[in-house]
Design a protein around this motif. Structure first.
Motif, PDB file in Angstrom:
ATOM      1  N   PHE A   1       0.818  -1.209   0.000  1.00 39.27           N
ATOM      2  CA  PHE A   1       0.000   0.000   0.000  1.00 39.27           C
ATOM      3  C   PHE A   1       0.854   1.262   0.000  1.00 39.27           C
ATOM      4  O   PHE A   1       1.812   1.375   0.776  1.00 39.27           O
ATOM      5  CB  PHE A   1      -0.882   0.062   1.256  1.00 39.27           C
ATOM      6  N   ASN A   2       0.479   2.220  -0.843  1.00 37.94           N
ATOM      7  CA  ASN A   2       0.945   3.595  -0.664  1.00 37.94           C
ATOM      8  C   ASN A   2       0.155   4.205   0.484  1.00 37.94           C
ATOM      9  O   ASN A   2      -1.038   3.936   0.635  1.00 37.94           O
ATOM     10  CB  ASN A   2       0.693   4.433  -1.914  1.00 37.94           C
ATOM     11  N   ALA A   3       0.797   5.062   1.263  1.00 39.86           N
ATOM     12  CA  ALA A   3       0.113   5.747   2.365  1.00 39.86           C
ATOM     13  C   ALA A   3       0.562   7.202   2.371  1.00 39.86           C
ATOM     14  O   ALA A   3       1.665   7.523   2.814  1.00 39.86           O
ATOM     15  CB  ALA A   3       0.419   5.072   3.696  1.00 39.86           C
ATOM     16  N   CYS A   4      -0.316   8.063   1.861  1.00 45.02           N
ATOM     17  CA  CYS A   4       0.003   9.483   1.703  1.00 45.02           C
ATOM     18  C   CYS A   4      -1.292  10.270   1.770  1.00 45.02           C
ATOM     19  O   CYS A   4      -2.341   9.822   1.282  1.00 45.02           O
ATOM     20  CB  CYS A   4       0.692   9.713   0.358  1.00 45.02           C
ATOM     21  N   ALA A   5      -1.252  11.443   2.384  1.00 46.40           N
ATOM     22  CA  ALA A   5      -2.440  12.291   2.502  1.00 46.40           C
ATOM     23  C   ALA A   5      -3.047  12.583   1.126  1.00 46.40           C
ATOM     24  O   ALA A   5      -2.341  12.604   0.111  1.00 46.40           O
ATOM     25  CB  ALA A   5      -2.080  13.596   3.208  1.00 46.40           C
ATOM     26  N   ASP A   6      -4.348  12.835   1.112  1.00 46.03           N
ATOM     27  CA  ASP A   6      -5.066  13.064  -0.142  1.00 46.03           C
ATOM     28  C   ASP A   6      -4.588  14.305  -0.887  1.00 46.03           C
ATOM     29  O   ASP A   6      -4.478  14.306  -2.117  1.00 46.03           O
ATOM     30  CB  ASP A   6      -6.568  13.213   0.135  1.00 46.03           C
ATOM     31  N   GLU A   7      -4.349  15.369  -0.141  1.00 48.31           N
ATOM     32  CA  GLU A   7      -4.020  16.653  -0.764  1.00 48.31           C
ATOM     33  C   GLU A   7      -2.505  16.832  -0.900  1.00 48.31           C
ATOM     34  O   GLU A   7      -1.738  16.402  -0.030  1.00 48.31           O
ATOM     35  CB  GLU A   7      -4.617  17.807   0.036  1.00 48.31           C
ATOM     36  N   HIS A   8      -2.111  17.504  -1.964  1.00 51.50           N
ATOM     37  CA  HIS A   8      -0.691  17.704  -2.278  1.00 51.50           C
ATOM     38  C   HIS A   8      -0.442  19.178  -2.611  1.00 51.50           C
ATOM     39  O   HIS A   8      -0.293  19.532  -3.784  1.00 51.50           O
ATOM     40  CB  HIS A   8      -0.278  16.825  -3.457  1.00 51.50           C
ATOM     41  N   PRO A   9      -0.418  20.039  -1.597  1.00 52.30           N
ATOM     42  CA  PRO A   9      -0.141  21.458  -1.870  1.00 52.30           C
ATOM     43  C   PRO A   9       1.245  21.621  -2.478  1.00 52.30           C
ATOM     44  O   PRO A   9       2.090  20.724  -2.377  1.00 52.30           O
ATOM     45  CB  PRO A   9      -0.224  22.106  -0.490  1.00 52.30           C
TER      46      PRO A   9
END
Length: 267
Positions: A204-212
């Motif tokens: 699994f990748n695990a990264c927040a939804d938003e990418h400012p």
């Protein structure tokens, strides 16, 4: 169902994870190489073990008498590949049948697009000299136990402010590039979800939804720390956007901290 769980490395991630798992009823073993950390581990209602995986013969340590093991060792540690081989030998020798290996989104090259789990490449780290994809494969392909791999993005949370490295840098490149981050709360919740749902055999990748953008995010980060506003060069750099949609769909998971910018605004 409560399990017996061993956690290799009770550091920034491993110690709060140990505490969370013990809190919900699991019997947790926590390892450390520092005797001074023993009271911290005991204070989390976790059974502490002094364990140095640089030494041969660790497979006989009762620390490994558990069903699940979670490996949180950073690849920057000395003799990393040898230590992983030694750990796998100990896992095979004991009662452990399930493994969670904490990996990193550094297995993806900067392709200037979204990257999913199948996009990983064999990249040798300039810092550690380790190819994490090789390490992952040692777990996933081993038939003696089941493994799930978590590729965390950049970690932030308590005592790990995302703007901390700005103290050493006054100029940054790639101001319009997206950032890939994940909060400690989500790290813990995802691991707990894998255990609760018996989600084994996954990557699994695990990264927040938003990418400012880097410029937007690190400008706000510097302000929250009271540091001078960073300058961004006109140099273009390659990037990637770590996509966690497979994790969200498979585990029915919603991020607790979907937007890192919100956490900066809350401080």
């Amino acid at each position: 169902m409560n399990r017996t769980i061993s956690i290799i490395g009770c550091g920034w991630l491993g110690l709060p994870l140990s505490k969370e798992l013990a809190k919900i009823g699991h019997q947790v073993h926590g390892s450390t190489t520092q005797e001074m950390k023993i009271p911290l581990i005991e204070g989390a209602n976790v059974k502490p073990y002094l364990l140095d995986i640089n030494h041969k013969g660790i497979k006989n340590n009762v620390f490994f008498d558990s069903e699940i093991i979670i490996i949180t060792l950073p690849p920057s540690s000395d003799n990393y590949e040898e230590n992983i081989s030694r750990l796998i030998e100990a896992i095979e020798y004991n009662t452990i049948s399930k493994v969670i290996f904490i990996s990193s989104s550094s297995v993806y090259p900067n392709t200037n697009k979204r990257v999913k789990e199948s996009d990983a490449k064999r990249i040798i780290s300039k810092h550690s000299g380790v190819a994490l994809l090789d390490i992952e494969n040692q777990f996933i392909k081993n038939k003696n136990f089941e493994s799930s791999i978590l590729r965390f993005a950049g970690l932030y949370g308590p005592d790990r402010h995302p703007g901390r490295f700005l103290k050493r840098k006054s100029q940054l490149a790639g101001g319009m590039n997206p950032v890939n981050l994940i909060h400690l709360d989500d790290c813990l919740a995802i691991i707990k979800t894998i255990i609760e749902k018996d989600a084994w055999g996954y990557i699994f990748n695990a990264c927040a939804d938003e990418h400012p953008t880097r410029k937007e995010f690190y400008t706000a980060a510097s302000q929250s720390l009271g540091l001078p506003k960073p300058e961004f060069t006109k140099e273009d750099t390659d990037f990637k956007i770590v996509d966690s949609s497979y994790l969200k769909t498979t585990l029915s998971y919603q991020f607790l901290h979907p937007d890192p910018m919100v956490d900066l605004e809350a401080e």
